[in-house]
Motif scaffolding. Structure first.
Motif, PDB file in Angstrom:
ATOM      1  N   TYR A   1      13.025   5.943  57.546  1.00  7.78           N
ATOM      2  CA  TYR A   1      13.465   4.697  57.145  1.00  7.78           C
ATOM      3  C   TYR A   1      14.565   4.755  55.759  1.00  7.78           C
ATOM      4  CZ  TYR A   1       9.555   3.216  60.063  1.00  7.78           C
ATOM      5  OH  TYR A   1       8.576   3.205  60.954  1.00  7.78           O
ATOM      6  N   GLU A   2      15.539   3.956  55.813  1.00  5.67           N
ATOM      7  CA  GLU A   2      16.273   3.881  54.813  1.00  5.67           C
ATOM      8  C   GLU A   2      16.061   2.510  54.003  1.00  5.67           C
ATOM      9  OE1 GLU A   2      19.912   5.878  54.119  1.00  5.67           O
ATOM     10  OE2 GLU A   2      19.964   6.698  56.034  1.00  5.67           O
ATOM     11  N   THR A   3      16.174   2.319  52.697  1.00  3.79           N
ATOM     12  CA  THR A   3      15.844   1.203  51.935  1.00  3.79           C
ATOM     13  C   THR A   3      17.112   1.255  50.681  1.00  3.79           C
ATOM     14  OG1 THR A   3      14.322   2.024  50.363  1.00  3.79           O
ATOM     15  CG2 THR A   3      13.331   1.322  52.389  1.00  3.79           C
ATOM     16  N   GLU A   4      17.300  -0.032  50.299  1.00  2.97           N
ATOM     17  CA  GLU A   4      18.092  -0.188  49.416  1.00  2.97           C
ATOM     18  C   GLU A   4      17.699   0.502  48.064  1.00  2.97           C
ATOM     19  OE1 GLU A   4      18.521  -4.367  48.898  1.00  2.97           O
ATOM     20  OE2 GLU A   4      19.546  -4.644  50.567  1.00  2.97           O
ATOM     21  N   SER A   5      16.597   0.610  47.769  1.00  3.03           N
ATOM     22  CA  SER A   5      15.944   1.401  46.301  1.00  3.03           C
ATOM     23  C   SER A   5      14.470   1.910  46.707  1.00  3.03           C
ATOM     24  CB  SER A   5      15.913   0.214  45.414  1.00  3.03           C
ATOM     25  OG  SER A   5      14.735  -0.607  45.563  1.00  3.03           O
ATOM     26  N   PRO A   6      14.044   2.768  46.119  1.00  2.53           N
ATOM     27  CA  PRO A   6      12.944   3.222  46.296  1.00  2.53           C
ATOM     28  C   PRO A   6      11.688   2.290  45.957  1.00  2.53           C
ATOM     29  CG  PRO A   6      14.128   4.800  44.790  1.00  2.53           C
ATOM     30  CD  PRO A   6      14.891   3.620  45.110  1.00  2.53           C
ATOM     31  N   GLU A   7      12.070   1.210  45.101  1.00  4.66           N
ATOM     32  CA  GLU A   7      11.063   0.252  44.611  1.00  4.66           C
ATOM     33  C   GLU A   7      10.620  -0.721  45.921  1.00  4.66           C
ATOM     34  OE1 GLU A   7      12.686   1.842  41.131  1.00  4.66           O
ATOM     35  OE2 GLU A   7      13.726   1.044  42.870  1.00  4.66           O
ATOM     36  N   VAL A   8      11.468  -0.657  46.843  1.00  6.79           N
ATOM     37  CA  VAL A   8      11.135  -1.586  48.081  1.00  6.79           C
ATOM     38  C   VAL A   8       9.849  -1.023  48.792  1.00  6.79           C
ATOM     39  CG1 VAL A   8      11.996  -2.016  50.550  1.00  6.79           C
ATOM     40  CG2 VAL A   8      13.683  -2.120  48.634  1.00  6.79           C
ATOM     41  N   LEU A   9       9.725   0.319  48.825  1.00  3.92           N
ATOM     42  CA  LEU A   9       8.380   0.862  49.558  1.00  3.92           C
ATOM     43  C   LEU A   9       7.200   0.375  48.829  1.00  3.92           C
ATOM     44  CD1 LEU A   9       9.258   2.300  52.011  1.00  3.92           C
ATOM     45  CD2 LEU A   9      11.007   2.784  50.304  1.00  3.92           C
ATOM     46  N   ALA A  10       7.155  -0.264  47.697  1.00  2.24           N
ATOM     47  CA  ALA A  10       6.124  -0.515  47.060  1.00  2.24           C
ATOM     48  C   ALA A  10       6.215  -2.112  46.579  1.00  2.24           C
ATOM     49  CB  ALA A  10       5.768   0.041  45.573  1.00  2.24           C
ATOM     50  N   SER A  11       7.186  -2.832  47.401  1.00  8.77           N
ATOM     51  CA  SER A  11       7.227  -4.022  46.994  1.00  8.77           C
ATOM     52  C   SER A  11       6.262  -5.127  47.721  1.00  8.77           C
ATOM     53  CB  SER A  11       8.703  -4.509  47.611  1.00  8.77           C
ATOM     54  OG  SER A  11       8.672  -4.630  49.280  1.00  8.77           O
ATOM     55  N   ALA A  12       6.028  -6.342  47.228  1.00 12.12           N
ATOM     56  CA  ALA A  12       5.106  -7.228  47.675  1.00 12.12           C
ATOM     57  C   ALA A  12       5.161  -7.551  49.065  1.00 12.12           C
ATOM     58  CB  ALA A  12       5.149  -8.603  46.849  1.00 12.12           C
ATOM     59  N   ALA A  13       6.645  -7.706  49.753  1.00 14.24           N
ATOM     60  CA  ALA A  13       6.714  -7.994  51.061  1.00 14.24           C
ATOM     61  C   ALA A  13       6.509  -6.791  52.061  1.00 14.24           C
ATOM     62  CB  ALA A  13       8.238  -8.466  51.108  1.00 14.24           C
TER      63      ALA A  13
ATOM     64  N   PHE B   1      -0.762  13.047  61.294  1.00 14.22           N
ATOM     65  CA  PHE B   1       0.301  11.808  60.654  1.00 14.22           C
ATOM     66  C   PHE B   1       0.603  12.333  59.082  1.00 14.22           C
ATOM     67  CE2 PHE B   1       0.949   8.028  58.476  1.00 14.22           C
ATOM     68  CZ  PHE B   1       1.544   7.220  59.223  1.00 14.22           C
ATOM     69  N   VAL B   2       1.674  12.217  58.995  1.00 15.02           N
ATOM     70  CA  VAL B   2       2.431  12.857  57.648  1.00 15.02           C
ATOM     71  C   VAL B   2       3.322  11.544  57.172  1.00 15.02           C
ATOM     72  CG1 VAL B   2       3.530  14.600  56.230  1.00 15.02           C
ATOM     73  CG2 VAL B   2       2.151  15.095  58.162  1.00 15.02           C
ATOM     74  N   ARG B   3       3.443  11.104  55.697  1.00 13.12           N
ATOM     75  CA  ARG B   3       3.953  10.404  55.443  1.00 13.12           C
ATOM     76  C   ARG B   3       4.427  10.470  53.821  1.00 13.12           C
ATOM     77  NH1 ARG B   3       2.794   5.282  52.462  1.00 13.12           N
ATOM     78  NH2 ARG B   3       3.922   3.455  52.918  1.00 13.12           N
ATOM     79  N   GLY B   4       5.795  10.080  53.551  1.00 12.79           N
ATOM     80  CA  GLY B   4       6.169  10.228  52.399  1.00 12.79           C
ATOM     81  C   GLY B   4       7.354   9.201  51.833  1.00 12.79           C
ATOM     82  N   ALA B   5       7.112   8.597  50.993  1.00 11.47           N
ATOM     83  CA  ALA B   5       8.273   7.609  50.496  1.00 11.47           C
ATOM     84  C   ALA B   5       8.682   7.898  48.965  1.00 11.47           C
ATOM     85  CB  ALA B   5       7.635   6.220  50.746  1.00 11.47           C
ATOM     86  N   GLY B   6       9.845   7.636  48.629  1.00 14.68           N
ATOM     87  CA  GLY B   6      10.629   7.805  47.458  1.00 14.68           C
ATOM     88  C   GLY B   6      11.824   7.640  47.456  1.00 14.68           C
ATOM     89  N   ARG B   7      12.832   8.493  46.919  1.00 14.49           N
ATOM     90  CA  ARG B   7      14.163   8.476  46.605  1.00 14.49           C
ATOM     91  C   ARG B   7      15.087   9.323  47.140  1.00 14.49           C
ATOM     92  NH1 ARG B   7      16.672  10.970  42.058  1.00 14.49           N
ATOM     93  NH2 ARG B   7      15.182  12.660  41.243  1.00 14.49           N
ATOM     94  N   ALA B   8      16.173   9.113  47.463  1.00 14.96           N
ATOM     95  CA  ALA B   8      17.255   9.997  47.916  1.00 14.96           C
ATOM     96  C   ALA B   8      17.858  10.545  46.762  1.00 14.96           C
ATOM     97  CB  ALA B   8      18.297   9.210  48.709  1.00 14.96           C
ATOM     98  N   VAL B   9      17.855  11.884  46.539  1.00 19.37           N
ATOM     99  CA  VAL B   9      18.254  12.512  45.359  1.00 19.37           C
ATOM    100  C   VAL B   9      19.672  13.040  45.323  1.00 19.37           C
ATOM    101  CG1 VAL B   9      17.837  14.836  44.005  1.00 19.37           C
ATOM    102  CG2 VAL B   9      15.947  13.703  44.896  1.00 19.37           C
ATOM    103  N   GLN B  10      20.029  13.530  46.648  1.00 16.54           N
ATOM    104  CA  GLN B  10      21.361  13.965  46.970  1.00 16.54           C
ATOM    105  C   GLN B  10      21.896  13.774  48.240  1.00 16.54           C
ATOM    106  OE1 GLN B  10      22.622  17.500  44.519  1.00 16.54           O
ATOM    107  NE2 GLN B  10      24.644  17.826  45.635  1.00 16.54           N
ATOM    108  N   SER B  11      23.227  13.607  48.565  1.00 13.31           N
ATOM    109  CA  SER B  11      23.654  13.564  49.871  1.00 13.31           C
ATOM    110  C   SER B  11      24.968  13.997  50.006  1.00 13.31           C
ATOM    111  CB  SER B  11      23.569  12.035  50.444  1.00 13.31           C
ATOM    112  OG  SER B  11      23.969  12.011  51.752  1.00 13.31           O
ATOM    113  N   SER B  12      25.198  14.822  51.082  1.00 17.43           N
ATOM    114  CA  SER B  12      26.601  15.616  51.349  1.00 17.43           C
ATOM    115  C   SER B  12      26.802  15.237  52.746  1.00 17.43           C
ATOM    116  CB  SER B  12      26.726  16.837  50.741  1.00 17.43           C
ATOM    117  OG  SER B  12      27.787  17.586  51.215  1.00 17.43           O
ATOM    118  N   GLY B  13      27.991  14.713  53.161  1.00 17.73           N
ATOM    119  CA  GLY B  13      28.246  14.497  54.659  1.00 17.73           C
ATOM    120  C   GLY B  13      28.796  13.170  54.871  1.00 17.73           C
ATOM    121  N   VAL B  14      29.597  13.003  55.833  1.00 22.13           N
ATOM    122  CA  VAL B  14      30.110  11.602  56.299  1.00 22.13           C
ATOM    123  C   VAL B  14      29.237  10.981  57.378  1.00 22.13           C
ATOM    124  CG1 VAL B  14      32.211  12.490  55.574  1.00 22.13           C
ATOM    125  CG2 VAL B  14      31.564  12.866  57.973  1.00 22.13           C
ATOM    126  N   CYS B  15      28.449  11.446  58.127  1.00 19.06           N
ATOM    127  CA  CYS B  15      27.752  10.855  59.225  1.00 19.06           C
ATOM    128  C   CYS B  15      26.300  11.573  59.545  1.00 19.06           C
ATOM    129  CB  CYS B  15      28.694  10.370  60.394  1.00 19.06           C
ATOM    130  SG  CYS B  15      29.349  11.647  61.221  1.00 19.06           S
TER     131      CYS B  15
END
Length: 226
Positions: free
Chosen positions: A61-73, A95-109
């Motif tokens: 899943y992609e979110t606008e920010s890492p904070e979304v994954l701990a948001s009240a909603a 079952f394995v789960r991890g939530a956090g931030r995107a550190v670095q990205s390279s590529g177009v699609c």
């Protein structure tokens, strides 16, 4: 939408063959729309492993920010599982789960195939911005490779107690870093594997990361729900 957010959540799981039809119906018709409709979520993508019996499904899943994954909603959704979710959760295995931030990205699609490496502990080279950038450039320059991204898990956000977590019977594992490489096809990862072995694991004496390749199934974007 591929590579549109700064936050992420990645999950692996299995279900038995007898539960497969119910799982797909729940995931694609209920769960994805429910999750992606949470404010701050951008998209959900699911892949399936092409070899081996464990960790068949990989969802990111992609979110606008890492904070979304701990948001009240979002936490409210986790604390109010639907009847179908209550049926599915006990069926999930490995079952394995991890939530956090995107550190670095390279590529177009994104691509039709993904190679995912799940690290229990941070890798020194991936924590070095200059060395990591050099590695990303090499990977992204390889034939039919489309993108490479590194994600970092926020353990506190990942381990928030919820009702949904309570009804899963499988022991839940978390991890530290996630390296995702996307390509046109699975064959593109032969050269990638050789490069990673030489650069990341050549002198590795500890435990190697989980490293498997998956084929893309489908994606749901938030804008599709509007």
């Amino acid at each position: 939408m591929w590579n549109a957010g700064h936050g992420f959540m990645a999950i692996w799981s299995d279900v038995s063959l007898s539960d497969s039809a119910f799982y797909h119906d729940w995931l694609l018709k209920e769960h994805f729309p429910e999750r992606v409709s949470v404010p701050g979520f951008i998209s959900a993508r699911v892949f399936r492993r092409q070899a081996g019996q464990d960790f068949q499904f990989f969802i990111i899943y992609e979110t606008e920010s890492p904070e979304v994954l701990a948001s009240a909603a979002y936490v409210a959704r986790l604390n109010n599982p639907t009847p179908m979710t209550q049926q599915v959760m006990p069926k999930l295995k490995n079952f394995v789960r991890g939530a956090g931030r995107a550190v670095q990205s390279s590529g177009v699609c994104g691509g039709g195939a993904a190679k995912v490496l799940r690290f229990e502990e941070p890798h020194a080279l991936l924590c070095d911005a200059m060395a990591r950038t050099a590695l990303f450039e090499k990977i992204n320059g390889m034939d039919r490779v489309l993108a490479v991204r590194l994600f970092e898990v926020d353990t506190a956000a990942t381990t928030i107690p919820t009702e949904e977590k309570k009804i899963r019977t499988s022991r839940e594992e978390i991890y530290s870093q996630l390296l995702v490489i996307e390509a046109v096809d699975l064959e593109a990862f032969t050269g990638v594997s050789e490069l990673l072995k030489a650069t990341l694991f050549g002198a590795e004496s500890g435990r190697l990361p989980y490293d498997q390749s998956y084929q893309f199934i489908t994606e749901l974007q938030r804008r599709s729900l509007n």
